[in-house]
Design an enzyme around this catalytic site. Sequence first.
Site, PDB file in Angstrom:
ATOM      1  N   LYS A  11      48.110   7.102  61.942  1.00 23.25           N
ATOM      2  CA  LYS A  11      48.694   5.773  62.022  1.00 23.25           C
ATOM      3  C   LYS A  11      47.754   4.834  62.760  1.00 23.25           C
ATOM      4  O   LYS A  11      47.131   5.217  63.749  1.00 23.25           O
ATOM      5  CB  LYS A  11      50.042   5.841  62.766  1.00 23.25           C
ATOM      6  CG  LYS A  11      50.717   4.509  62.993  1.00 23.25           C
ATOM      7  CD  LYS A  11      50.794   3.965  64.395  1.00 23.25           C
ATOM      8  CE  LYS A  11      50.304   4.720  65.563  1.00 23.25           C
ATOM      9  NZ  LYS A  11      50.239   3.940  66.830  1.00 23.25           N
ATOM     10  N   PRO A  98      42.688  13.271  67.533  1.00 22.69           N
ATOM     11  CA  PRO A  98      42.710  13.375  68.995  1.00 22.69           C
ATOM     12  C   PRO A  98      44.083  13.037  69.557  1.00 22.69           C
ATOM     13  O   PRO A  98      44.858  12.296  68.953  1.00 22.69           O
ATOM     14  CB  PRO A  98      41.637  12.365  69.433  1.00 22.69           C
ATOM     15  CG  PRO A  98      41.460  11.442  68.279  1.00 22.69           C
ATOM     16  CD  PRO A  98      41.759  12.238  67.055  1.00 22.69           C
ATOM     17  N   ALA A 100      46.738  11.545  72.499  1.00 24.13           N
ATOM     18  CA  ALA A 100      46.815  10.352  73.352  1.00 24.13           C
ATOM     19  C   ALA A 100      45.743   9.352  72.957  1.00 24.13           C
ATOM     20  O   ALA A 100      44.962   8.880  73.770  1.00 24.13           O
ATOM     21  CB  ALA A 100      46.680  10.740  74.826  1.00 24.13           C
ATOM     22  N   ILE A 103      46.910   6.673  67.709  1.00 24.90           N
ATOM     23  CA  ILE A 103      47.011   6.786  66.252  1.00 24.90           C
ATOM     24  C   ILE A 103      48.182   7.684  65.834  1.00 24.90           C
ATOM     25  O   ILE A 103      48.192   8.215  64.722  1.00 24.90           O
ATOM     26  CB  ILE A 103      45.685   7.268  65.621  1.00 24.90           C
ATOM     27  CG1 ILE A 103      45.140   8.512  66.327  1.00 24.90           C
ATOM     28  CG2 ILE A 103      44.665   6.148  65.643  1.00 24.90           C
ATOM     29  CD1 ILE A 103      43.870   9.070  65.691  1.00 24.90           C
ATOM     30  N   GLY A 104      49.143   7.824  66.725  1.00 25.66           N
ATOM     31  CA  GLY A 104      50.412   8.431  66.368  1.00 25.66           C
ATOM     32  C   GLY A 104      50.376   9.890  66.009  1.00 25.66           C
ATOM     33  O   GLY A 104      51.193  10.347  65.198  1.00 25.66           O
ATOM     34  N   GLY A 105      49.468  10.661  66.590  1.00 25.07           N
ATOM     35  CA  GLY A 105      49.335  12.056  66.192  1.00 25.07           C
ATOM     36  C   GLY A 105      50.628  12.838  66.264  1.00 25.07           C
ATOM     37  O   GLY A 105      51.045  13.477  65.283  1.00 25.07           O
ATOM     38  N   GLY A 106      51.313  12.799  67.399  1.00 24.58           N
ATOM     39  CA  GLY A 106      52.564  13.535  67.543  1.00 24.58           C
ATOM     40  C   GLY A 106      53.645  13.013  66.621  1.00 24.58           C
ATOM     41  O   GLY A 106      54.382  13.786  65.997  1.00 24.58           O
ATOM     42  N   ALA A 108      53.157  11.347  63.803  1.00 26.78           N
ATOM     43  CA  ALA A 108      52.753  11.658  62.435  1.00 26.78           C
ATOM     44  C   ALA A 108      53.075  13.107  62.092  1.00 26.78           C
ATOM     45  O   ALA A 108      53.529  13.415  60.977  1.00 26.78           O
ATOM     46  CB  ALA A 108      51.263  11.385  62.257  1.00 26.78           C
ATOM     47  N   ASP A 140      57.630   5.618  66.934  1.00 25.19           N
ATOM     48  CA  ASP A 140      56.749   5.503  65.779  1.00 25.19           C
ATOM     49  C   ASP A 140      57.115   6.436  64.629  1.00 25.19           C
ATOM     50  O   ASP A 140      56.584   6.296  63.527  1.00 25.19           O
ATOM     51  CB  ASP A 140      55.293   5.807  66.184  1.00 25.19           C
ATOM     52  CG  ASP A 140      54.654   4.691  66.976  1.00 25.19           C
ATOM     53  OD1 ASP A 140      55.268   3.608  67.084  1.00 25.19           O
ATOM     54  OD2 ASP A 140      53.537   4.890  67.488  1.00 25.19           O
TER      55      ASP A 140
END
Length: 282
Positions: A11, A98, A100, A103-106, A108, A140
Amino acid sequence: MTAFRETGWAKINLALHVRGRRADGYHDIETLFAFVDDGDGIEAELAETDSLSIDGEFAGGLSAGGDNLVQKVVTLLRARYGAERVPPLGVTLTKRLPVAAGIGGGSADAAAMARLIRRHFLPELGDAQLARLVAPLGADIAACVASTTCLGVGVGEELSAVPELRLAGTPVLLVNPRQPVATGPVFAAWDGIDRGPLFTGADFRAQLFAARNDLQRPAIAACPAIVDVLTELGGFGPWLARMSGSGATCFALFDAAAERDAAAAVLAGRHPHWWLMTGALR
């Protein structure tokens, strides 16, 4: 045994205007979400009991327990629809994004898990219904369910389409200096000044150029390397370069894939320790 697969698309916030602090500690925002055609990987198989394993470049330090958002999605949907509809799953999360990083890793990953369960076990659920179900797990996550360009208001969970803004296929380069930036302290350090709405008329693309990320200043205070990333990206002539979310990932949008790839090649040589991802907007 059949493996089910899904992708947690990266994201980015093309713009992020913070409008005010709320009594519950959250913030009212206006943001334009977009998504890249690459991200984390989710693979699941039917199992006797639920399990989660995490691999990939950014797996280190992540919890694979019940507090992981991927596991929380499984628990939430099973509680809603029952074990007959949502069976035990052995899940592998491959962390390519990466942590924190803005880009919304968790989020997403949680949305990807929800889509995987929906596709194979709850096909009657549409995107809007699925987003409403999982939205309580994180602001998110609702946007990440459809993973298409949309406007988010409230805390980011109230979504609307912006069909006039046609960005699908736009070449994008993501760059992170491999320095995590915690979201909470960045929001807490926002100066409290409402600098105005994100969109006020119909010419969305023109307004996007004039938009901002109101978290950029406090994020730079926590991670000065963001300035270096933005300076480097701006030197390649993208039509838009900005920090995403609460940092430290920055993005650049290009007119042509060749321009994006040339920039990525130069940056990989100049800054071999930086994380880079090339792709296109979904």
